[in-house]
Design a protein around this motif. Structure first.
Motif, PDB file in Angstrom:
ATOM      1  N   ARG A   1      58.263  34.164  46.225  1.00  0.00           N
ATOM      2  CA  ARG A   1      59.092  33.002  46.540  1.00  0.00           C
ATOM      3  C   ARG A   1      60.337  33.423  47.317  1.00  0.00           C
ATOM      4  O   ARG A   1      60.801  32.693  48.211  1.00  0.00           O
ATOM      5  N   ALA A   2      60.867  34.593  47.001  1.00  0.00           N
ATOM      6  CA  ALA A   2      62.051  35.083  47.713  1.00  0.00           C
ATOM      7  C   ALA A   2      61.753  35.337  49.190  1.00  0.00           C
ATOM      8  O   ALA A   2      62.659  35.279  50.028  1.00  0.00           O
ATOM      9  N   ARG A   3      60.481  35.587  49.516  1.00  0.00           N
ATOM     10  CA  ARG A   3      60.106  35.809  50.920  1.00  0.00           C
ATOM     11  C   ARG A   3      59.681  34.512  51.614  1.00  0.00           C
ATOM     12  O   ARG A   3      59.236  34.534  52.757  1.00  0.00           O
ATOM     13  N   GLY A   4      59.787  33.401  50.894  1.00  0.00           N
ATOM     14  CA  GLY A   4      59.500  32.114  51.508  1.00  0.00           C
ATOM     15  C   GLY A   4      58.120  31.552  51.239  1.00  0.00           C
ATOM     16  O   GLY A   4      57.759  30.509  51.793  1.00  0.00           O
ATOM     17  N   HIS A   5      57.319  32.217  50.412  1.00  0.00           N
ATOM     18  CA  HIS A   5      55.995  31.693  50.081  1.00  0.00           C
ATOM     19  C   HIS A   5      56.101  30.574  49.045  1.00  0.00           C
ATOM     20  O   HIS A   5      56.927  30.651  48.128  1.00  0.00           O
ATOM     21  N   ALA A   6      55.251  29.580  49.178  1.00  0.00           N
ATOM     22  CA  ALA A   6      55.107  28.568  48.130  1.00  0.00           C
ATOM     23  C   ALA A   6      54.155  29.136  47.078  1.00  0.00           C
ATOM     24  O   ALA A   6      52.987  28.759  46.982  1.00  0.00           O
ATOM     25  N   ALA A   7      54.692  30.082  46.309  1.00  0.00           N
ATOM     26  CA  ALA A   7      53.856  30.840  45.381  1.00  0.00           C
ATOM     27  C   ALA A   7      53.703  30.106  44.053  1.00  0.00           C
ATOM     28  O   ALA A   7      54.634  29.441  43.581  1.00  0.00           O
ATOM     29  N   LYS A   8      52.504  30.226  43.485  1.00  0.00           N
ATOM     30  CA  LYS A   8      52.219  29.610  42.184  1.00  0.00           C
ATOM     31  C   LYS A   8      51.132  30.409  41.499  1.00  0.00           C
ATOM     32  O   LYS A   8      50.399  31.176  42.136  1.00  0.00           O
ATOM     33  N   TRP A   9      51.049  30.246  40.184  1.00  0.00           N
ATOM     34  CA  TRP A   9      49.974  30.900  39.449  1.00  0.00           C
ATOM     35  C   TRP A   9      48.659  30.158  39.692  1.00  0.00           C
ATOM     36  O   TRP A   9      48.632  28.924  39.726  1.00  0.00           O
ATOM     37  N   ALA A  10      47.604  30.894  39.887  1.00  0.00           N
ATOM     38  CA  ALA A  10      46.288  30.293  40.123  1.00  0.00           C
ATOM     39  C   ALA A  10      45.813  29.568  38.867  1.00  0.00           C
ATOM     40  O   ALA A  10      45.897  30.099  37.752  1.00  0.00           O
ATOM     41  N   ALA A  11      45.319  28.340  39.056  1.00  0.00           N
ATOM     42  CA  ALA A  11      44.820  27.562  37.919  1.00  0.00           C
ATOM     43  C   ALA A  11      43.459  28.045  37.463  1.00  0.00           C
ATOM     44  O   ALA A  11      43.105  27.895  36.285  1.00  0.00           O
ATOM     45  N   ASP A  12      42.696  28.621  38.375  1.00  0.00           N
ATOM     46  CA  ASP A  12      41.368  29.138  38.066  1.00  0.00           C
ATOM     47  C   ASP A  12      41.271  30.576  38.570  1.00  0.00           C
ATOM     48  O   ASP A  12      41.946  30.949  39.533  1.00  0.00           O
ATOM     49  N   PRO A  13      40.420  31.388  37.946  1.00  0.00           N
ATOM     50  CA  PRO A  13      40.208  32.737  38.466  1.00  0.00           C
ATOM     51  C   PRO A  13      39.743  32.689  39.917  1.00  0.00           C
ATOM     52  O   PRO A  13      38.982  31.801  40.312  1.00  0.00           O
ATOM     53  N   LEU A  14      40.211  33.622  40.706  1.00  0.00           N
ATOM     54  CA  LEU A  14      39.890  33.645  42.135  1.00  0.00           C
ATOM     55  C   LEU A  14      38.613  34.449  42.371  1.00  0.00           C
ATOM     56  O   LEU A  14      38.572  35.660  42.224  1.00  0.00           O
ATOM     57  N   GLY A  15      37.556  33.734  42.753  1.00  0.00           N
ATOM     58  CA  GLY A  15      36.347  34.384  43.235  1.00  0.00           C
ATOM     59  C   GLY A  15      35.475  35.018  42.174  1.00  0.00           C
ATOM     60  O   GLY A  15      35.764  35.009  40.977  1.00  0.00           O
ATOM     61  N   GLY A  16      34.379  35.574  42.655  1.00  0.00           N
ATOM     62  CA  GLY A  16      33.408  36.262  41.807  1.00  0.00           C
ATOM     63  C   GLY A  16      32.596  37.230  42.640  1.00  0.00           C
ATOM     64  O   GLY A  16      31.803  36.827  43.486  1.00  0.00           O
ATOM     65  N   ALA A  17      32.797  38.520  42.431  1.00  0.00           N
ATOM     66  CA  ALA A  17      32.203  39.543  43.296  1.00  0.00           C
ATOM     67  C   ALA A  17      30.991  40.207  42.650  1.00  0.00           C
ATOM     68  O   ALA A  17      30.868  40.270  41.426  1.00  0.00           O
ATOM     69  N   GLN A  18      30.111  40.707  43.509  1.00  0.00           N
ATOM     70  CA  GLN A  18      29.009  41.579  43.110  1.00  0.00           C
ATOM     71  C   GLN A  18      28.878  42.641  44.202  1.00  0.00           C
ATOM     72  O   GLN A  18      29.076  42.349  45.377  1.00  0.00           O
ATOM     73  N   MET A  19      28.508  43.856  43.816  1.00  0.00           N
ATOM     74  CA  MET A  19      28.336  44.922  44.800  1.00  0.00           C
ATOM     75  C   MET A  19      27.467  46.023  44.228  1.00  0.00           C
ATOM     76  O   MET A  19      27.493  46.286  43.020  1.00  0.00           O
ATOM     77  N   ILE A  20      26.682  46.642  45.107  1.00  0.00           N
ATOM     78  CA  ILE A  20      25.931  47.854  44.752  1.00  0.00           C
ATOM     79  C   ILE A  20      26.249  48.903  45.808  1.00  0.00           C
ATOM     80  O   ILE A  20      25.942  48.716  46.991  1.00  0.00           O
ATOM     81  N   TRP A  21      26.878  49.999  45.389  1.00  0.00           N
ATOM     82  CA  TRP A  21      27.263  51.082  46.295  1.00  0.00           C
ATOM     83  C   TRP A  21      26.195  52.168  46.241  1.00  0.00           C
ATOM     84  O   TRP A  21      25.818  52.619  45.160  1.00  0.00           O
ATOM     85  N   ILE A  22      25.705  52.569  47.406  1.00  0.00           N
ATOM     86  CA  ILE A  22      24.636  53.565  47.494  1.00  0.00           C
ATOM     87  C   ILE A  22      25.241  54.918  47.852  1.00  0.00           C
ATOM     88  O   ILE A  22      25.766  55.103  48.950  1.00  0.00           O
ATOM     89  N   ASP A  23      25.171  55.852  46.926  1.00  0.00           N
ATOM     90  CA  ASP A  23      25.641  57.217  47.170  1.00  0.00           C
ATOM     91  C   ASP A  23      24.435  58.053  47.581  1.00  0.00           C
ATOM     92  O   ASP A  23      23.688  58.564  46.740  1.00  0.00           O
ATOM     93  N   HIS A  24      24.219  58.158  48.891  1.00  0.00           N
ATOM     94  CA  HIS A  24      23.032  58.834  49.388  1.00  0.00           C
ATOM     95  C   HIS A  24      23.031  60.322  49.028  1.00  0.00           C
ATOM     96  O   HIS A  24      21.967  60.893  48.733  1.00  0.00           O
TER      97      HIS A  24
END
Length: 528
Positions: A485-508
């Motif tokens: 907010r001090a930098r001018g953002h209209a900042a607020k706490w998220a009402a819901d969790p942000l996103g949902g990720a999945q990943m598979i990393w291949i270590d060849h």
């Protein structure tokens, strides 16, 4: 290695094959398919069909999908666009004449022709080893016999149950006894089971022609829609050329517009000009920087991204070093700015999963009905929800994303694929509506720049600057809100969790698969 004194999940390590989905039943079904000899494509569509039953507010056969598939040894992924089109009768002038300034989320006009079944069918025919009938069997059993509602599904179901109230068929199916099922409740969908059986027997045509298409068209036209049987019969998925950029030596691939994956590459190009390694920036600077770059990317997305068959999207210009340099020049680390479209290009809710199989084939797959429960419109005899992706169209004449005959809308759902030196490194994705572009970038930079493992990268707190606000997950300390907010953002706490990720990393080098699944969802990574 993670700190085992802290709560959290471990990355799943496997030597043969792995899956990562946002629902335990989908992960189990995909793993069963792999262990029975199916390949990554078979497993992915098995999983998404299960989620079409057990995750009904997120996805379904009445939605759209996109996929990136890298067969073993391929130097680049194959991209599949499984998004549906507006009716052939859709014209922006008609909607404006009706007094509309935007397309309501729960109206028939938000329903584009669902593309999922066309995409599943094409992908299986060309790259699978099982038939559509085979991969639908687990979903059919769950729809018929019932499934237990998982905690995150129950939370969202209760939170958005009010959206279903306008459609009596949706109420009957998804609010049994007049209320959303609670976690652990058994929920059955016999109409959907019968529909899936017909698709299993008749394939793509069973959905897009005949009684099933008639059911959807009748309901949509009853509500004022412009859809016809010809619109459904002509639905098709198509292979497209992915867009790509390099980031810290990796090749990042996304599906091209009409998806928003181009925005991921734009943001990475801009961020590559900064040192994002641990200790280079404090967390407040990092959140601010990401917000400032992100706002510029989304501003260009909203003005320029559209169906390339109906609009000219300046992909090369937006991926140029000049655009990235301009984006960086627009960042003031002391205060929030207002984004604008670069003059050189100025114009006058979802499930994600990934699979790597024993042969090294890798698929990044995303399927969605957009908002929670989509349009909330259910064809009465078929028992599935129709999505509302057409709400992304603009009702502004001359806008690249203005609704038009047989036109695809801007899409938020984006699968990702990471490669290096001509080899697949990771299928990845982050569900979450508008957040997905930012989600891809946060996930990748957490791993590539900050040295986190797959699961740690998903568990880190998230932020998202969009539509005039900066959302922060409450895992950040309270001082972060004040700093933004001090930098001018209209900042607020998220009402819901942000996103949902999945990943598979291949270590060849080690012959190891490292799989992670989003802790903000119910799912899991599994492997063997």
């Amino acid at each position: 290695m993670r700190n085992f004194f802290k709560t959290g999940r471990s990355t799943v390590y496997a030597g043969t094959a792995a899956v990562a989905t946002s629902h335990p039943l989908a992960s189990l079904a995909a793993l069963d398919m792999l262990r029975a000899g199916g390949n990554a494509v078979d497993a992915a569509i098995t999983a998404v069909a299960v989620q079409a039953v057990a995750d009904p507010h997120m996805t379904g056969i009445g939605g759209d999908c996109f996929a990136l598939y890298t067969p073993k040894g391929a130097a680049a992924p194959i991209a599949l666009n499984g998004s549906g089109k507006a009716p052939a009768a859709a014209d922006v002038d008609w909607y404006i004449a009706q007094g509309m300034s935007e397309i309501p989320l729960d109206s028939p006009h938000a329903v584009t022709i669902p593309g999922a079944i066309a995409a599943w069918s094409l992908l299986l025919k060309d790259h699978g080893t099982r038939s559509l009938g085979d991969v639908l069997q687990p979903a059919i059993r769950l729809a018929e016999e019932g499934y237990r509602v998982q905690p995150r599904v129950a939370r969202d179901w209760a939170q958005y149950a009010h959206r279903l109230q306008r459609d009596p068929v949706s109420v009957e199916i998804f609010l049994p006894g007049g209320a959303a099922p609670q976690q652990g409740d058994l929920h059955r969908q016999p109409k959907l089971a019968a529909t899936l059986r017909k698709i299993a027997a008749g394939g793509r045509d069973a959905f897009y022609t005949g009684e099933m298409a008639q059911d959807a068209v009748d309901r949509l036209r009853e509500l004022g829609g412009l859809h016809t049987l010809e619109d459904f019969a002509s639905a098709e998925a198509e292979y497209v050329t992915p867009v790509t950029t390099k980031y810290r030596g990796y090749d990042v691939y996304e599906c091209p517009p009409n998806g928003q994956g181009l925005g991921v590459l734009m943001m990475l190009n801009a961020l590559e000009g900064y040192d994002l390694s641990p200790g280079a920036l404090d967390e407040a600077d990092r959140v601010h920087l990401f917000a400032e770059i992100n706002k510029q990317v989304y501003h260009h997305r909203d003005h320029l991204f559209a169906d390339p068959m109906h609009a000219s999207v300046p992909v090369a210009e937006l991926l140029s070093p000049e655009w990235a340099a301009q984006a960086r020049a627009n960042v003031d680390m002391a205060k929030a700015g207002t984004p604008s479209v670069w003059p050189k290009v100025a114009h006058t809710d979802t499930i994600y999963l990934c699979v790597v199989d024993k042969d090294g084939n890798a698929i990044s797959f995303i399927n969605s009905i957009f908002h929670q429960f989509g349009s909330c419109i259910t064809p009465p005899r078929s028992g599935y929800l129709l999505h509302n992706r057409g709400a992304q169209f603009r009702l502004i004449k001359g806008h690249p994303n203005a609704i038009g005959p047989s036109k695809r809308p801007l899409h938020t759902i984006i699968p990702g694929m990471l490669m290096k030196d001509g080899r697949t490194v990771a299928p990845f994705g982050v569900m979450g509506g508008q957040y997905q572009t930012m989600g891809h970038v946060e996930l990748l930079t957490n791993i590539i720049d900050r040295g986190m493992d797959v699961q740690q990268a998903m568990e880190a707190p998230r932020s998202f600057a969009y539509n005039g606000a900066l959302e922060l997950e409450p895992e950040y300390p309270p001082a972060m809100l004040d700093a933004m907010r001090a930098r001018g953002h209209a900042a607020k706490w998220a009402a819901d969790p942000l996103g949902g990720a999945q990943m598979i990393w291949i270590d060849h080098a080690r012959g190891v698969l490292a799989a992670g699944s989003e802790p903000r969802k119910d799912g899991m990574a599994l492997g063997y």
